[in-house]
Structure formats: structure tokens, C-alpha cells
Design a protein around this motif. Structure first.
Motif, PDB file in Angstrom:
ATOM      1  N   GLN A  10      14.498 -11.622   8.991  1.00 27.00           N
ATOM      2  CA  GLN A  10      13.514 -10.687   8.438  1.00 27.00           C
ATOM      3  C   GLN A  10      12.741  -9.961   9.536  1.00 27.00           C
ATOM      4  O   GLN A  10      12.463  -8.770   9.444  1.00 27.00           O
ATOM      5  CB  GLN A  10      12.550 -11.425   7.504  1.00 27.00           C
ATOM      6  CG  GLN A  10      13.222 -11.926   6.240  1.00 27.00           C
ATOM      7  CD  GLN A  10      14.060 -10.847   5.579  1.00 27.00           C
ATOM      8  OE1 GLN A  10      13.577  -9.751   5.293  1.00 27.00           O
ATOM      9  NE2 GLN A  10      15.328 -11.135   5.347  1.00 27.00           N
ATOM     10  N   HIS A  11      12.393 -10.712  10.579  1.00 27.55           N
ATOM     11  CA  HIS A  11      11.665 -10.106  11.692  1.00 27.55           C
ATOM     12  C   HIS A  11      12.556  -9.076  12.398  1.00 27.55           C
ATOM     13  O   HIS A  11      12.097  -7.987  12.764  1.00 27.55           O
ATOM     14  CB  HIS A  11      11.217 -11.215  12.646  1.00 27.55           C
ATOM     15  CG  HIS A  11      10.264 -10.789  13.714  1.00 27.55           C
ATOM     16  ND1 HIS A  11       9.491 -11.685  14.416  1.00 27.55           N
ATOM     17  CD2 HIS A  11       9.979  -9.585  14.228  1.00 27.55           C
ATOM     18  CE1 HIS A  11       8.758 -11.032  15.310  1.00 27.55           C
ATOM     19  NE2 HIS A  11       9.038  -9.756  15.204  1.00 27.55           N
ATOM     20  N   ALA A  12      13.839  -9.406  12.544  1.00 29.29           N
ATOM     21  CA  ALA A  12      14.766  -8.462  13.185  1.00 29.29           C
ATOM     22  C   ALA A  12      14.854  -7.176  12.377  1.00 29.29           C
ATOM     23  O   ALA A  12      14.862  -6.069  12.931  1.00 29.29           O
ATOM     24  CB  ALA A  12      16.148  -9.100  13.329  1.00 29.29           C
ATOM     25  N   LYS A  13      14.908  -7.339  11.061  1.00 25.78           N
ATOM     26  CA  LYS A  13      15.003  -6.149  10.207  1.00 25.78           C
ATOM     27  C   LYS A  13      13.729  -5.316  10.300  1.00 25.78           C
ATOM     28  O   LYS A  13      13.776  -4.075  10.327  1.00 25.78           O
ATOM     29  CB  LYS A  13      15.263  -6.572   8.758  1.00 25.78           C
ATOM     30  CG  LYS A  13      15.587  -5.421   7.839  1.00 25.78           C
ATOM     31  CD  LYS A  13      16.937  -4.803   8.196  1.00 25.78           C
ATOM     32  CE  LYS A  13      17.167  -3.486   7.492  1.00 25.78           C
ATOM     33  NZ  LYS A  13      18.572  -3.049   7.573  1.00 25.78           N
ATOM     34  N   LEU A  14      12.582  -5.983  10.355  1.00 26.90           N
ATOM     35  CA  LEU A  14      11.326  -5.249  10.488  1.00 26.90           C
ATOM     36  C   LEU A  14      11.292  -4.486  11.816  1.00 26.90           C
ATOM     37  O   LEU A  14      10.878  -3.316  11.857  1.00 26.90           O
ATOM     38  CB  LEU A  14      10.128  -6.198  10.391  1.00 26.90           C
ATOM     39  CG  LEU A  14       8.766  -5.524  10.566  1.00 26.90           C
ATOM     40  CD1 LEU A  14       8.517  -4.483   9.479  1.00 26.90           C
ATOM     41  CD2 LEU A  14       7.644  -6.557  10.564  1.00 26.90           C
TER      42      LEU A  14
END
Ligand code: SAH
Ligand code: DHB
Ligand code: MG
Length: 226
Positions: free
Chosen positions: A50-54
Motif C-alpha cells: 500500500q505504501h509503495a502504491k501511495l
């Protein structure tokens, strides 16, 4: 508040996994990058899916084409950043450990973004002056290496940035240790010092976001250079 007691640490992980599944946040190349790191015996400290996508969305939303990353590890976050800049963009990623850089290069090739990523091996504080000398300017900087040097890294991000440059700093909570850093906890002291520095910097405004999820209780800060 009634349901708070039902929420326990394992549920953060399950919910993160659900988000990743339903939002299709992790494809084969990202999964392979994570697995390659594990196989190579590297620590599982890459950003969550999720952090990578953000990160990827922040790069796209800011229209960033030139990205600097400090701390490559196995290239998981690097892949997300490289995808977001598109085929005309470029990512420079600084990594101290040659073995990490080697694993990362293979993962970047598998993800078919190696052509737009340059990994510079060495201590970041030794590499950054070279980037300045060759005239590099960055629209987006992701700081995720040795936390002890975060003040210097944020200063470098401003130096190599421009009005509008976005800075993201990972790991700003460390299970809360940053509130009252204990003697000897150099990481927590350094993160605290970084916030004092950002808070008094005439060209920075920032928000710090705490997170729970697959990586426990941590968070990230987002700053904008003016
Ligand atoms: N951004 C990665 C995770 C980075 S982990 C991801 O989310 O996928 C932190 C990395 O910083 C490690 O690979 C470590 O070797 C590297 N590192 C530590 N000290 C460093 C330094 N002084 N200069 C450059 N890299 C450093
Ligand atoms: C550590 C480093 C990270 O960048 C991270 O996201 C999590 C943990 C660490 O050094 O423990
Ligand atoms: Mg991190």
C-alpha cells in the motif's frame, strides 16, 4: 469506540492484505522483488504494497519525472517509483550495500524498468555531492536509508530540489519511540531532530502520518519545498 478492543495487531495485517488483493496493488514483478530479497537473506523492511502504491500515486499526482531515492534495498520501492515516472522519467537510487544493489538491479530488470533507474553504490552522503556536481535536479525525493542521517538527507533534498519538489520520509514513528527518544536510541533522536529541522525550515511545510498495517506501527512524512 465500541469496536476498538476487537482490533488487534494481526487484523492490521489482514486488512492490509485485503487492500492489496482487492486493489491489485502487487503484481508478479513486485512479488518477485520481495521474494528475491528474502532469498538473498536481506531484511524484510521494504515498504508495504500500500505504501509503495501511495508513493507511485504521489509521484504521478505531482507530475514528477526525476526521482531521487535514498535507500534501495532490493528495489521494491524503486520499482514503484520507476513505474510512476513513466518511460521518459528517471530514478536515481542510492544504496550503501553492493549486494543489495545487485539484487535490486535484477528485480528492476524483471520489472522492465532498469533502463530508467540508476543505482549509485556508496554511502549516500558521499554520492549526493556528485549528483549536485553533475547538475541533477529532482522533483521527488524518497528518504528511506539510515535514519541517523535524516537531517542531512532532508537538507540535500532541498538543495537538489526546486519549489514544488515533494519529499517523503519513511519510518517516522518506529513504534512510538520518537515521542521520547531514550538515551542511546540514535534513530529515534535523529527522527526527532529531523522534525525540529523541518518545522523550522523556511522552505518546507510538512505533514507526518502514522500508519498501522503489514509493517506494524510506523509512518511517513510528506514535505513540500517552496
Ligand atoms: N526503500 C526500500 C527499503 C530501504 S531499506 C524499499 O522500501 O524497498 C534501507 C536501505 O538503506 C538498506 O538497503 C541499507 O543498506 C541502505 N543504507 C543504509 N545506510 C545507507 C547509507 N549511508 N547510504 C545509502 N544507503 C544506505
Ligand atoms: C527499518 C528500516 C526501514 O526503512 C523500514 O522501513 C523498517 C525498518 C530498520 O532498519 O529496522
Ligand atoms: Mg523504510
Amino acid at each position: 469506540m465500541g469496536n476498538v478492543e476487537a482490533v488487534t495487531a494481526p487484523d492490521w495485517v489482514s486488512l492490509d492484505q485485503l487492500f492489496t488483493r482487492v486493489l491489485h496493488s502487487e503484481d508478479d514483478a513486485l512479488r518477485a522483488a520481495r521474494e528475491a530479497a528474502d532469498t538473498a537473506g536481506m531484511p524484510a523492511i521494504e515498504v508495504s504494497a500500500q505504501h509503495a502504491k501511495l508513493l507511485s500515486l504521489l509521484v504521478k499526482m505531482s507530475g514528477s519525472r526525476r526521482v531521487l531515492e535514498i535507500g534501495t534495498l532490493a528495489g521494491y520501492s524503486t520499482i514503484a517509483l520507476a513505474r510512476a515516472v513513466g518511460s521518459g522519467g528517471a530514478v536515481v537510487s542510492l544504496e550503501y550495500e553492493p549486494a543489495h544493489a545487485e539484487v535490486a538491479r535484477r528485480s528492476l530488470e524483471r520489472a522492465e524498468v532498469a533502463d530508467r533507474v540508476e543505482i549509485v553504490v556508496g554511502a549516500a552522503l558521499d554520492s549526493l555531492p556528485g549528483l549536485q556536481q553533475r547538475g541533477d535536479v529532482f522533483d521527488f525525493v524518497f528518504i528511506d536509508a539510515d535514519k541517523e542521517n535524516n537531517v542531512a538527507y532532508v537538507e540535500w533534498a532541498v538543495t537538489l530540489g526546486h519549489p514544488g519538489t515533494v519529499i517523503v520520509v519513511d519510518n517516522i514513528a518506529r513504534n512510538g519511540r520518537v515521542v521520547d527518544p531514550q538515551p542511546g536510541d540514535e534513530q529515534a533522536h535523529a527522527i526527532r531532530a529531523m522534525f525540529d529541522m523541518i518545522g523550522s525550515h523556511p522552505r518546507l511545510e510538512a505533514a507526518a502520518i502514522q500508519t498501522v498495517g503489514a509493517k506494524g506501527w510506523d509512518g511517513f512524512a510528506v514535505a513540500l519545498v517552496s
